[in-house]
Write a protein that holds these residues in place. Structure first.
Motif: not given
Length: 471
Positions: A51-68, A424-428
């Motif tokens: 996902d090179a759009m981070s969902g809607m420009w926004s999933a900056s830490l991807g889709f499985s960050d356990q700390r969050l 394009f706006a991939p996660p950080l």
């Protein structure tokens, strides 16, 4: 056709999708995402996509960050909800406000929370009007934006937005919302006009509008540091320097919409830092919580706060707020997100990896269909054109951008077509090797689209040297 009881059929039957062609949706149905891992998401058929759009420009830490997810769970167990009206607060909301003031690119005084970027911009309009009343100038009601700007879809924020499809059939924009030329040198610059001269012309256009309307009728000017949904339009050189000078001269508030640009997207904490903005208010959302929970914030200056306080004393209360503003779970997730950005040096990482993305996309500049490659940090766009020499666009009815997006998805890459600009706006957290995957998959999609375009006869045919000699 899907079976009547399938998730796809039920989605078509019951689910109304935003920013979607409703007739086409009935024909093709949704792509249903069921899980995520890092920068990848997986649909219900098991297909993997980067996902090179981070969902809607926004999933900056991807889709499985356990700390969050752990931060959300802890707060859910301790205090799942409380409100911030009438002298009440929560620990996460207070700590998040304090952290945002510390991280602000310019001195700010207070933070006001909402749940979305649209709500933040809508509220900022109200605050600009409130400030005008509080300073004894209730006639300052008009709001200035730019064509192709995107600031949201509420009634007021959609009026601020400069995209026709958000206005058509909605009786928008409301009166008093004024739109200026899009600051896009590639499309709006005059032949032979430098970026600096273009910026001067746009600043003069702004001043002419203010003088025509009357500075005493204008409350605020809104701008994204980089116009995201407009097609990742970076400002021409000296643009904001010249625009801000005009606004200061006429005592008009400057609101920086950092909903997309904030928190590392441009290679700095804020787009304001990347382009030297000194706003009176800042709106942020999206990457504030890495989109693991809905939250947005407005940062406002001390002078605005003092004016608001005086007015609230006269009325008896500050008459604004949202039930979920500063929601403790969302605030706790946002706090953890900011800790990750700082602790893992992700802003610096985004700048470094963003350089690789920008360089790689610019290597496509000689592709027969590429008109312009533009961007900054982990935010980029490739605009495809019918004719590179004349910059002639494809007929919108051909939906060439949509075809690039479709073929990219077939290649396992999620990009976003905004007209004929592929964004394009991939996660950080994206790595250099994952950037290389983005570039490879997009390159293949672009080549496949070129074959499709030529098969459809949508591009002018360039004669060979032998043919030229016979003409």
């Amino acid at each position: 056709m899907p079976s009547p009881n399938s998730l796809h059929a039920r989605d078509i039957a019951y689910h109304l999708h935003p920013q979607t062609n409703l007739t086409r949706h009935e024909a093709i149905g949704p792509v249903v995402m069921v899980r995520g891992n890092g920068v990848h998401v997986y649909d219900d058929a098991g297909r993997e996509y980067l996902d090179a759009m981070s969902g809607m420009w926004s999933a900056s830490l991807g889709f499985s960050d356990q700390r969050l997810t752990a931060a959300a769970a802890r707060q859910m167990e301790r205090l799942p909800y409380y409100q911030t009206f009438a002298h009440r607060s929560t620990e996460p909301a207070t700590e998040l406000a304090e952290t945002l003031i510390r991280l602000s690119p310019v001195p700010m005084s207070k933070v006001l929370f909402q749940s979305s970027g649209s709500e933040a911009n809508d509220t900022s309009i109200k605050l600009a009007w409130y400030w005008a009343h509080a300073t004894g100038r209730p006639g300052k009601r008009k709001i200035i934006s730019r064509r192709r700007a995107y600031h949201g879809t509420t009634i007021a924020s959609a009026s601020l937005t400069g995209l026709p499809h958000l206005h058509s059939l909605f009786n928008l924009p409301l009166d008093g919302f004024l739109h200026l030329t899009t600051p896009h040198h590639y499309r709006e610059g005059l032949p032979g006009e430098s970026e600096e001269a273009f910026a001067t012309r746009l600043a003069e256009e702004l001043e002419a509008l203010i003088l025509r309307e009357g500075a005493d009728t204008i409350a605020a000017f809104f701008a994204e540091p980089v116009m995201g949904t407009g097609g990742v339009l970076t400002p021409p050189a000296t643009y904001f320097q010249k625009v801000q000078a005009v606004l200061r001269r006429h005592d008009i508030l400057f609101v920086a919409d950092e909903v997309i640009c904030g928190f590392g997207r441009t290679g700095n904490w804020w787009g304001c830092q990347t382009y030297g903005l000194e706003p009176d208010m800042i709106t942020c959302a999206k990457a504030l919580s890495a989109s693991y929970a809905p939250i947005s914030a407005i940062l406002l200056s001390e002078s605005i706060y003092q004016a608001m306080k005086r007015n609230a004393d006269q009325v008896g209360v500050f008459g604004h707020g949202f039930t979920y503003g500063g929601h403790p779970v969302a605030a706790a997730v946002a706090l953890e997100t900011l800790r990750i950005y700082e602790g893992d040096n992700l802003i610096e990482h985004a700048a470094n990896v963003g350089g690789r993305l920008q360089e790689g996309l610019r290597r496509l500049a000689d592709h027969p269909m590429v008109g312009e490659v533009r961007g900054v940090g982990l935010m980029a766009a490739v605009e495809v054109v019918r004719d590179r020499e004349t910059r002639a666009a494809f007929d919108p009815a051909a939906k060439v951008g949509a075809e690039v997006q479709r073929l990219a998805q077939e290649e396992g890459l999620i990009a976003r077509a905004l007209g004929d600009s592929l964004c394009f706006a991939p996660p950080l957290i994206t790595t250099e090797s994952e950037v290389d995957v983005i570039l490879a998959r997009f390159g293949r999609a672009l080549d496949r689209t070129l074959e499709w375009v030529d098969a459809q006869g949508l591009r002018p045919v360039t004669p060979s040297p032998e043919e030229v000699q016979t003409l």
